[in-house]
Design a protein around this motif. Sequence first.
Motif, PDB file in Angstrom:
ATOM      1  N   ILE A  44      36.013 -38.216  12.576  1.00 21.03           N
ATOM      2  CA  ILE A  44      35.678 -39.399  13.363  1.00 21.03           C
ATOM      3  C   ILE A  44      34.530 -39.041  14.313  1.00 21.03           C
ATOM      4  CG2 ILE A  44      36.572 -41.208  14.903  1.00 21.03           C
ATOM      5  CD1 ILE A  44      39.357 -40.511  13.910  1.00 21.03           C
ATOM      6  N   PRO A  45      33.282 -39.184  13.855  1.00 16.70           N
ATOM      7  CA  PRO A  45      32.135 -38.804  14.684  1.00 16.70           C
ATOM      8  C   PRO A  45      32.030 -39.607  15.977  1.00 16.70           C
ATOM      9  CG  PRO A  45      31.485 -39.075  12.384  1.00 16.70           C
ATOM     10  CD  PRO A  45      32.859 -39.652  12.522  1.00 16.70           C
ATOM     11  N   ILE A  82      38.304 -44.549  15.762  1.00 15.29           N
ATOM     12  CA  ILE A  82      39.648 -43.990  15.870  1.00 15.29           C
ATOM     13  C   ILE A  82      40.716 -44.921  15.292  1.00 15.29           C
ATOM     14  CG2 ILE A  82      39.857 -44.841  18.246  1.00 15.29           C
ATOM     15  CD1 ILE A  82      41.529 -41.709  16.685  1.00 15.29           C
ATOM     16  N   ILE A  83      40.540 -46.219  15.421  1.00 13.47           N
ATOM     17  CA  ILE A  83      41.542 -47.158  14.917  1.00 13.47           C
ATOM     18  C   ILE A  83      41.634 -47.110  13.399  1.00 13.47           C
ATOM     19  CG2 ILE A  83      42.273 -49.569  14.816  1.00 13.47           C
ATOM     20  CD1 ILE A  83      42.514 -48.251  17.581  1.00 13.47           C
ATOM     21  N   SER A  84      40.479 -47.156  12.733  1.00 16.42           N
ATOM     22  CA  SER A  84      40.488 -47.092  11.271  1.00 16.42           C
ATOM     23  C   SER A  84      40.990 -45.729  10.798  1.00 16.42           C
ATOM     24  CB  SER A  84      39.098 -47.384  10.710  1.00 16.42           C
ATOM     25  OG  SER A  84      38.144 -46.457  11.199  1.00 16.42           O
ATOM     26  N   ILE A 132      34.562 -38.094   1.710  1.00 14.22           N
ATOM     27  CA  ILE A 132      33.390 -37.223   1.710  1.00 14.22           C
ATOM     28  C   ILE A 132      33.392 -36.406   0.431  1.00 14.22           C
ATOM     29  CG2 ILE A 132      32.179 -35.373   2.929  1.00 14.22           C
ATOM     30  CD1 ILE A 132      33.448 -36.304   5.486  1.00 14.22           C
ATOM     31  N   ASN A 133      32.383 -36.593  -0.395  1.00 13.67           N
ATOM     32  CA  ASN A 133      32.344 -35.883  -1.669  1.00 13.67           C
ATOM     33  C   ASN A 133      31.936 -34.427  -1.482  1.00 13.67           C
ATOM     34  OD1 ASN A 133      29.455 -35.743  -1.573  1.00 13.67           O
ATOM     35  ND2 ASN A 133      29.344 -37.849  -2.334  1.00 13.67           N
ATOM     36  N   TRP A 141      38.022 -37.385   4.691  1.00  7.01           N
ATOM     37  CA  TRP A 141      37.459 -38.726   4.789  1.00  7.01           C
ATOM     38  C   TRP A 141      36.689 -38.847   6.098  1.00  7.01           C
ATOM     39  CZ3 TRP A 141      42.394 -37.520   3.326  1.00  7.01           C
ATOM     40  CH2 TRP A 141      42.787 -37.888   2.037  1.00  7.01           C
ATOM     41  N   ARG A 142      35.818 -39.841   6.166  1.00  4.33           N
ATOM     42  CA  ARG A 142      35.135 -40.137   7.421  1.00  4.33           C
ATOM     43  C   ARG A 142      35.467 -41.570   7.820  1.00  4.33           C
ATOM     44  NH1 ARG A 142      30.251 -38.185   6.662  1.00  4.33           N
ATOM     45  NH2 ARG A 142      30.797 -36.326   7.828  1.00  4.33           N
ATOM     46  N   ALA A 143      35.876 -41.724   9.080  1.00  2.00           N
ATOM     47  CA  ALA A 143      36.227 -43.038   9.606  1.00  2.00           C
ATOM     48  C   ALA A 143      35.196 -43.452  10.656  1.00  2.00           C
ATOM     49  CB  ALA A 143      37.616 -43.009  10.232  1.00  2.00           C
TER      50      ALA A 143
END
Length: 287
Positions: free
Chosen positions: A231-232, A271-273, A244-245, A266-268
């Motif tokens: 979560i950037p 924070i909620i997602s 993320i591949n 994964w990248r969201a």
Amino acid sequence: MALFLDLDNTLLPSKEAYTYAISQCAINWKERGLGGNFLELYESARKQVKSQLKNHSSNRLRLLCFKLVWEMLRSNDARQNSEKLKNPSNDSQNSMISHGFQTEDIQDILWMEERYFFHFLQFYAEEKKKESYEKLLFPLLVSLSKEFPIYLTTNETLRTQLLKAQGFLPNGFRFTLITSEEVGFEKPTKEFFQYVIGKARENPTDCILLGDNWKDDIIGASSFGISCIHIPEMWGDGDGIKEINEAEQSIGGNGGGLGPSPKNIWRAPNIISGLTHARSWLLKRQK
């Protein structure tokens, strides 16, 4: 099943709180007439402490920075006084007896630390009132903590994180707090994550971690087989989750070549997602 959550800049905005606290400390410093440029002195002290205590949780202690600020301030005073002396033969003696801070300086050092945490918590007291926290994040955290064991995994000192949790996180939110201070190692070391997994008493493949730092959180956890959600940005736009591949992973997920290619990342966008996806993932693992 367990949910591992980074705290700083994942569940609460530490960077903003830190910036606010230091800026307010600079005002307090000037009002007290302590001399010198506080922001320059503090930044120099912070860099020295971080370098000297690299990979050790003590490098985050503000008190060490404030102590060094006073040492630097008094050292500067000693040099200036020495330059003003007309008799060069007294320079060495004057520098020696003027070195270090005085007993009465200790009160100011402790006062600055108190001011720092006062402003730090003042920021959180106002921040937590925002609708994004009250209506979205906090109810979701409380709900998740009733479904799964939650572990907050942080690179910080215990006292600092207890103050943050008390001053910001919602009532009814159940969690286990694990700091690098009590582990003796910081993320992303294997020792830190071995401790976390041992504390949780879970199979790593049944756990998922959310964090903002690619190296400390994602690389560190995924190397132990823990699935991860990067979560950037806490409150970025959108609600879609992107896997993320391997090509992206090999270059550090936009973080720069950081070790072997991990799996299940994964990248969201926020924070909620990220938490919503983590809940779905954990429920599937239960079946």
